[in-house]
Design an enzyme around this catalytic site. Structure first.
Site, PDB file in Angstrom:
ATOM      1  N   GLY A  73       0.862  -1.176   0.000  1.00 34.93           N
ATOM      2  CA  GLY A  73       0.000   0.000   0.000  1.00 34.93           C
ATOM      3  C   GLY A  73       0.903   1.232   0.000  1.00 34.93           C
ATOM      4  O   GLY A  73       1.858   1.301   0.786  1.00 34.93           O
TER       5      GLY A  73
ATOM      6  N   ARG B 158      10.279  -1.119  -4.556  1.00 33.65           N
ATOM      7  CA  ARG B 158       9.068  -1.102  -5.392  1.00 33.65           C
ATOM      8  C   ARG B 158       9.054   0.224  -6.161  1.00 33.65           C
ATOM      9  O   ARG B 158       9.177   1.284  -5.546  1.00 33.65           O
ATOM     10  CB  ARG B 158       7.805  -1.242  -4.534  1.00 33.65           C
ATOM     11  CG  ARG B 158       7.706  -2.609  -3.859  1.00 33.65           C
ATOM     12  CD  ARG B 158       6.307  -2.905  -3.390  1.00 33.65           C
ATOM     13  NE  ARG B 158       5.438  -3.308  -4.474  1.00 33.65           N
ATOM     14  CZ  ARG B 158       4.113  -3.448  -4.340  1.00 33.65           C
ATOM     15  NH1 ARG B 158       3.516  -3.181  -3.191  1.00 33.65           N
ATOM     16  NH2 ARG B 158       3.376  -3.833  -5.362  1.00 33.65           N
TER      17      ARG B 158
ATOM     18  N   ASP C  98      -1.477   4.689  -6.343  1.00 37.83           N
ATOM     19  CA  ASP C  98      -0.052   4.538  -6.056  1.00 37.83           C
ATOM     20  C   ASP C  98       0.771   5.710  -6.566  1.00 37.83           C
ATOM     21  O   ASP C  98       1.818   6.035  -6.017  1.00 37.83           O
ATOM     22  CB  ASP C  98       0.469   3.228  -6.645  1.00 37.83           C
ATOM     23  CG  ASP C  98      -0.083   2.064  -5.843  1.00 37.83           C
ATOM     24  OD1 ASP C  98      -1.211   1.620  -6.138  1.00 37.83           O
ATOM     25  OD2 ASP C  98       0.573   1.656  -4.870  1.00 37.83           O
TER      26      ASP C  98
ATOM     27  N   ASN D  29      -2.852   2.629 -10.219  1.00 39.75           N
ATOM     28  CA  ASN D  29      -3.326   1.873  -9.049  1.00 39.75           C
ATOM     29  C   ASN D  29      -3.265   0.393  -9.417  1.00 39.75           C
ATOM     30  O   ASN D  29      -2.917   0.026 -10.553  1.00 39.75           O
ATOM     31  CB  ASN D  29      -4.740   2.311  -8.660  1.00 39.75           C
ATOM     32  CG  ASN D  29      -5.162   1.757  -7.300  1.00 39.75           C
ATOM     33  OD1 ASN D  29      -4.403   1.849  -6.324  1.00 39.75           O
ATOM     34  ND2 ASN D  29      -6.335   1.160  -7.210  1.00 39.75           N
ATOM     35  N   LYS D  30      -3.622  -0.444  -8.480  1.00 42.23           N
ATOM     36  CA  LYS D  30      -3.529  -1.899  -8.657  1.00 42.23           C
ATOM     37  C   LYS D  30      -4.077  -2.362 -10.007  1.00 42.23           C
ATOM     38  O   LYS D  30      -5.113  -1.857 -10.466  1.00 42.23           O
ATOM     39  CB  LYS D  30      -4.284  -2.572  -7.510  1.00 42.23           C
ATOM     40  CG  LYS D  30      -4.336  -4.072  -7.531  1.00 42.23           C
ATOM     41  CD  LYS D  30      -2.978  -4.740  -7.658  1.00 42.23           C
ATOM     42  CE  LYS D  30      -2.030  -4.330  -6.567  1.00 42.23           C
ATOM     43  NZ  LYS D  30      -0.621  -4.681  -6.900  1.00 42.23           N
TER      44      LYS D  30
HETATM   45  O1  MRU Z   1       0.669  -4.063  -4.625  1.00 46.68           O
HETATM   46  P1  MRU Z   1       0.011  -3.340  -3.487  1.00 46.68           P
HETATM   47  O2  MRU Z   1      -0.820  -4.234  -2.622  1.00 46.68           O
HETATM   48  O3  MRU Z   1       0.981  -2.501  -2.704  1.00 46.68           O
HETATM   49  O4  MRU Z   1      -0.998  -2.326  -4.202  1.00 46.68           O
HETATM   50  C1  MRU Z   1      -1.714  -1.443  -3.404  1.00 46.68           C
HETATM   51  C2  MRU Z   1      -2.637  -0.590  -4.181  1.00 46.68           C
HETATM   52  O5  MRU Z   1      -2.673  -0.600  -5.387  1.00 46.68           O
HETATM   53  C3  MRU Z   1      -3.470   0.370  -3.392  1.00 46.68           C
HETATM   54  O6  MRU Z   1      -4.714   0.562  -4.004  1.00 46.68           O
HETATM   55  C4  MRU Z   1      -2.742   1.707  -3.338  1.00 46.68           C
HETATM   56  O7  MRU Z   1      -1.444   1.539  -2.858  1.00 46.68           O
HETATM   57  C5  MRU Z   1      -3.443   2.680  -2.494  1.00 46.68           C
HETATM   58  S1  MRU Z   1      -3.156   2.342  -0.771  1.00 46.68           S
HETATM   59  C6  MRU Z   1      -3.896   3.471   0.201  1.00 46.68           C
END
Ligand code: MRU
Length: 335
Positions: free
Chosen positions: A35, A75, A227, A237-238
């Site tokens: 996140g 990341r 992100d 975003n994801k």
């Molecule tokens: O790969 P992740 O689990 O880190 O991805 C997280 C996301 O895409 C969240 O939607 C994003 O970080 C927003 S968190 C408040």
């Protein structure tokens, strides 16, 4: 630094103690902590761990820089990580030699506190917005979210889930459709876990069910985290968020993005410049211990996608709600 191991949720509650920058890098890369805001704060503490045993002299700054550069590589997509590490470097550079370590630790604590305040503010602005746009007859606000943008993705409250937590504290009712979020299931494993713990009704759906949910039921809105947001309002975003945004447009459902200003990267003009993390393809074809495709088949695993600004109805930030045109209005919200 003690981290809840999010890779083990919801089956097991396991904490991991981190005492070096190398361990923090590994924890971020493996999604023990994930996140965007959470990895920013965790990365900052990782930088502190790199210097905490060093003598208080000039050798500290170059070693801190090296640790920050290293941690940034864990990341690439969420800008909060490099942003937080930049803050740590600046705090160290401004401190007198001999007081660098406490200055870095203070900055880590500030980042932690600021994130709680930012997410709380996102919750307040988001809640006002959601109350204003409610369009279904159901007594509960009907929302859909993708991935996890709740408490576990931040320090507290979350971003997309913050209005839900705050509203629920005030007695408002919610029902949240939670996209499972292939391949690593942050939706079903983490968002549904968080909402259930908070007593907020939710329904998990496979990602490919979102279209039929939007077609057959009334949703008040989609709300997701981010992100990295480019200067023109394009949102990384994801993976799968883009598909949800396209569906929301098709079905006339408002599509909201909730994120602190630390997620907005004004240095890049558009989403085309956002680096997209490519992860091990075994996460897709050998996830959770089972082979689900021929062993030698080709496979894709981008961890994020980019939703163009024109599909975003508004961005809910800690400073208020940014409405289209995002390219015009985003700069007005930036410090
Ligand atoms: O790969 P992740 O689990 O880190 O991805 C997280 C996301 O895409 C969240 O939607 C994003 O970080 C927003 S968190 C408040």
């Amino acid at each position: 630094v003690r981290l809840l191991d999010q890779t083990k949720l919801p089956a097991q509650t396991v904490y991991i103690d981190i005492s070096t920058a190398q361990q923090m890098h590994d924890a971020i890369r493996r999604l023990v902590v994930r996140g965007a805001p959470a990895i920013g704060v965790a990365g900052a503490f990782g930088a502190y761990l790199a210097i905490r045993g060093l003598p208080d002299d000039e050798s500290i700054l170059p070693l801190l820089d090296e640790a920050c550069r290293f941690l940034t590589t864990s990341r690439p997509t969420a800008v909060n990580l490099s942003w937080a590490l930049q803050r740590v470097r600046r705090a160290a550079a401004a401190a007198p030699v001999g007081a660098i370590k406490p200055a870095v630790l203070d900055e880590c604590t500030r980042l932690l506190d600021e994130d709680v305040r930012a997410c709380h503010a996102i919750g307040q602005h988001g809640l006002e917005l959601l109350k204003a746009i409610k369009r279904t007859n159901s007594p509960a606000l009907q929302l859909l979210t993708h991935c996890n943008a709740g408490s576990l993705a931040t320090v507290r409250y979350g971003t997309a889930l913050a209005p839900i937590y705050l509203g629920s504290e005030q007695g408002l009712q919610f029902h949240v459709f939670v996209d499972e979020t292939r391949p690593l299931l942050q939706g079903s494993r983490i968002t549904a876990y968080e909402l259930s713990q908070a007593g907020i009704p939710c329904t998990v759906l496979c990602d490919n069910m979102a279209a039929s949910v939007m077609a057959s039921r009334k949703l008040d809105a989609v709300i997701v985290g981010a992100d990295r947001i480019a200067a023109n309002g394009d949102v990384a975003n994801k993976i799968g968020t883009l598909g949800v945004a396209i569906l929301a447009k098709h079905f006339g459902v408002p599509f909201f993005v909730a994120a602190p200003l630390s997620t907005i990267d004004m240095s890049i003009p558009s989403g085309a410049q956002i680096p997209i993390e490519q992860r091990d393809t075994r996460e897709v074809v050998h996830g959770f211990g089972a082979l689900t495709a021929p062993a030698d088949v080709q496979c894709l695993n981008p961890a994020f996608d980019v939703t163009p600004a024109e599909l975003v109805s508004a961005i809910i930030t800690d400073r208020g709600v940014v409405r289209p045109s995002l390219v015009t209005n985003l700069p007005k919200f930036m410090p």
